[in-house]
Design an enzyme around this catalytic site. Sequence first.
Site, PDB file in Angstrom:
ATOM      1  N   GLU A  91      -0.022  17.197   6.775  1.00  0.00           N
ATOM      2  CA  GLU A  91       0.669  16.415   5.735  1.00  0.00           C
ATOM      3  C   GLU A  91       0.859  17.214   4.451  1.00  0.00           C
ATOM      4  O   GLU A  91       0.505  16.772   3.352  1.00  0.00           O
ATOM      5  CB  GLU A  91      -0.090  15.108   5.466  1.00  0.00           C
ATOM      6  CG  GLU A  91      -0.047  14.172   6.673  1.00  0.00           C
ATOM      7  CD  GLU A  91      -0.536  12.763   6.381  1.00  0.00           C
ATOM      8  OE1 GLU A  91      -1.265  12.563   5.395  1.00  0.00           O
ATOM      9  OE2 GLU A  91      -0.183  11.849   7.162  1.00  0.00           O
TER      10      GLU A  91
ATOM     11  N   GLU B   5       0.174  11.306  14.553  1.00  0.00           N
ATOM     12  CA  GLU B   5      -0.623  10.217  13.972  1.00  0.00           C
ATOM     13  C   GLU B   5       0.227   8.960  13.912  1.00  0.00           C
ATOM     14  O   GLU B   5       1.406   9.012  13.558  1.00  0.00           O
ATOM     15  CB  GLU B   5      -1.079  10.532  12.542  1.00  0.00           C
ATOM     16  CG  GLU B   5      -2.167  11.560  12.442  1.00  0.00           C
ATOM     17  CD  GLU B   5      -2.658  11.744  11.010  1.00  0.00           C
ATOM     18  OE1 GLU B   5      -2.653  10.786  10.223  1.00  0.00           O
ATOM     19  OE2 GLU B   5      -3.042  12.890  10.687  1.00  0.00           O
TER      20      GLU B   5
HETATM   21  C1  BG6 Z   1      -3.060  10.582   7.273  1.00  0.00           C
HETATM   22  C2  BG6 Z   1      -4.072  11.677   7.375  1.00  0.00           C
HETATM   23  O1  BG6 Z   1      -2.640  10.543   5.966  1.00  0.00           O
HETATM   24  O2  BG6 Z   1      -3.428   9.277   7.493  1.00  0.00           O
HETATM   25  C3  BG6 Z   1      -5.402  11.279   7.967  1.00  0.00           C
HETATM   26  O3  BG6 Z   1      -3.567  12.812   8.012  1.00  0.00           O
HETATM   27  C4  BG6 Z   1      -5.739   9.874   7.526  1.00  0.00           C
HETATM   28  O4  BG6 Z   1      -6.350  12.227   7.586  1.00  0.00           O
HETATM   29  C5  BG6 Z   1      -4.683   8.932   8.064  1.00  0.00           C
HETATM   30  O5  BG6 Z   1      -7.010   9.462   7.867  1.00  0.00           O
HETATM   31  C6  BG6 Z   1      -4.929   7.465   7.778  1.00  0.00           C
HETATM   32  O6  BG6 Z   1      -5.205   7.267   6.433  1.00  0.00           O
HETATM   33  P1  BG6 Z   1      -6.494   6.484   5.985  1.00  0.00           P
HETATM   34  O7  BG6 Z   1      -6.548   6.602   4.533  1.00  0.00           O
HETATM   35  O8  BG6 Z   1      -6.286   5.092   6.452  1.00  0.00           O
HETATM   36  O9  BG6 Z   1      -7.642   7.139   6.663  1.00  0.00           O
END
Ligand code: BG6
Length: 479
Positions: free
Chosen positions: A179, A377
């Site tokens: 990211e 993700e």
């Molecule tokens: C992304 C990241 O922004 O979202 C992860 O690459 C992160 O590291 C994921 O954990 C979800 O965000 P959060 O804040 O809900 O953990």
Amino acid sequence: MRIENKLPEDFLWGGAVAAHQVEGAWNEDGKGPSVVDVLTAGAHGVDRKITEEVKDGFYYPNHVASDFYHHYKEDIRLFAEMGFKCFRTSIAWTRIFPKGDEQEPNEAGLQFYDDLFDELLKYGIQPVVTLSHFEMPFYLVKQYGGWKDRKLVDFFVRYSVTVMERYKDKVKYWMTFNEINNQKNYRYPLFGYSCSGVIFTEEENPEECMYQVVHHQLVASALAVKKGHEINPDFQIGCMIAFVPLYPFSCRPEDMMYSVEAMHDRYLFGDVQARGKYPSYIHKEWERKGFHIHMEKEDEKILREGVVDYVGFSYYMTNVVEAGKEEEGNGLDGFLGSVGNPFVPKSDWGWQIDPVGLRYALNLLYERYQKPLFIVENGFGAIDKVNGDGTIEDDYRIAYLKAHVEEMKKAVLLDGVDLIGYTPWGCIDCVSFTTGEMKKRYGFIYVDRDNEGNGTLERRRKKSFFWYKKVIESGGEIL
Ligand code: BG6
């Protein structure tokens, strides 16, 4: 004629985590402290604190996290039971180079990832590896001011070459910086700090500083891609961008045009990594703002030669932007100019739930770059309840993922998008990045640990575990 309802045999179904959010063992076997090791826990609406060092009296959730470092064999067995074809994680830079500027790597750290990758390969699970996922050495922040210093390019390249050489026969899919475009949001300290060890709001000109810092990272990323291909021409090396498509609030031409301008913020760094040069809109913006980003003579060539093979991205939500409201939005779960979308619901953490937005994202990215895409993700952070009998009925997570997989299938089967795989985030519960909470859970596998660090760390299969197993078994046909 029968319309295909399955994804191809070689589609990479799996799950994703990052070293610092699952491993724990923050100071074991020679590991040095990373930027996240001085991040305290926060909550929705409560920022994580960045402390000067690891201090008594503070709780640092990443120090133990889900203790994957000591549980990985058990966890991988569960991934295999679900039928994972791949597993995305990152290498903690600080296990390999504890301070970041050493000449020689830490053998114990290298051995850990050898063992981890061997364990995955034993079950036929391909490791997908991010070189830097918010875990750069803290020493580099203290000593060099993070990525403001161009020396970081050399340190990162040394680290990348070390691990790519070492794992050249075990890992095929790589990504450089996780990211990288989060930092575009330079007003919110966590993003710059986690990506590059710089708190932009403390700089004289935060925005200009951000571009300089990111330029160093883009050069480092391109060099890693180039050297990776020399190490093993079969490597597939991608970028990784946080992709939040921005819809125009209405069909008013001004809203439409504003959404195009706002999308430049989302695209910029991916544009450089996937096309090998800065896009024209950013040169114009720098000119207007009087920014001077220092570049070396050879940088243009480096960027051109270090184009990525595929575009990895995270997708959680869309946002809506409205012309005339450019200064609104809170910068964390919204973007400047972003306003609510009356057509989609939100999670408890304010993230807008929009499955159709995933198909839209896949189309946008594929049309723009014409490169294979990888959804590395996606997922639903929610509070899970363990029933008296130990079961966890996370139907809300199943509903979220099902709707997203449906749209993903349409993008592949109807729109012809070339998609490598799908790795939902936090396939095993882990520490939330933005809030540091454990209770914001994404996993198919529950980990018994709470926000304060209590719990046995025992693992449990959630209802979604059995659901995802069927999805994978049927190639996405049964949802
Ligand atoms: C992304 C990241 O922004 O979202 C992860 O690459 C992160 O590291 C994921 O954990 C979800 O965000 P959060 O804040 O809900 O953990």
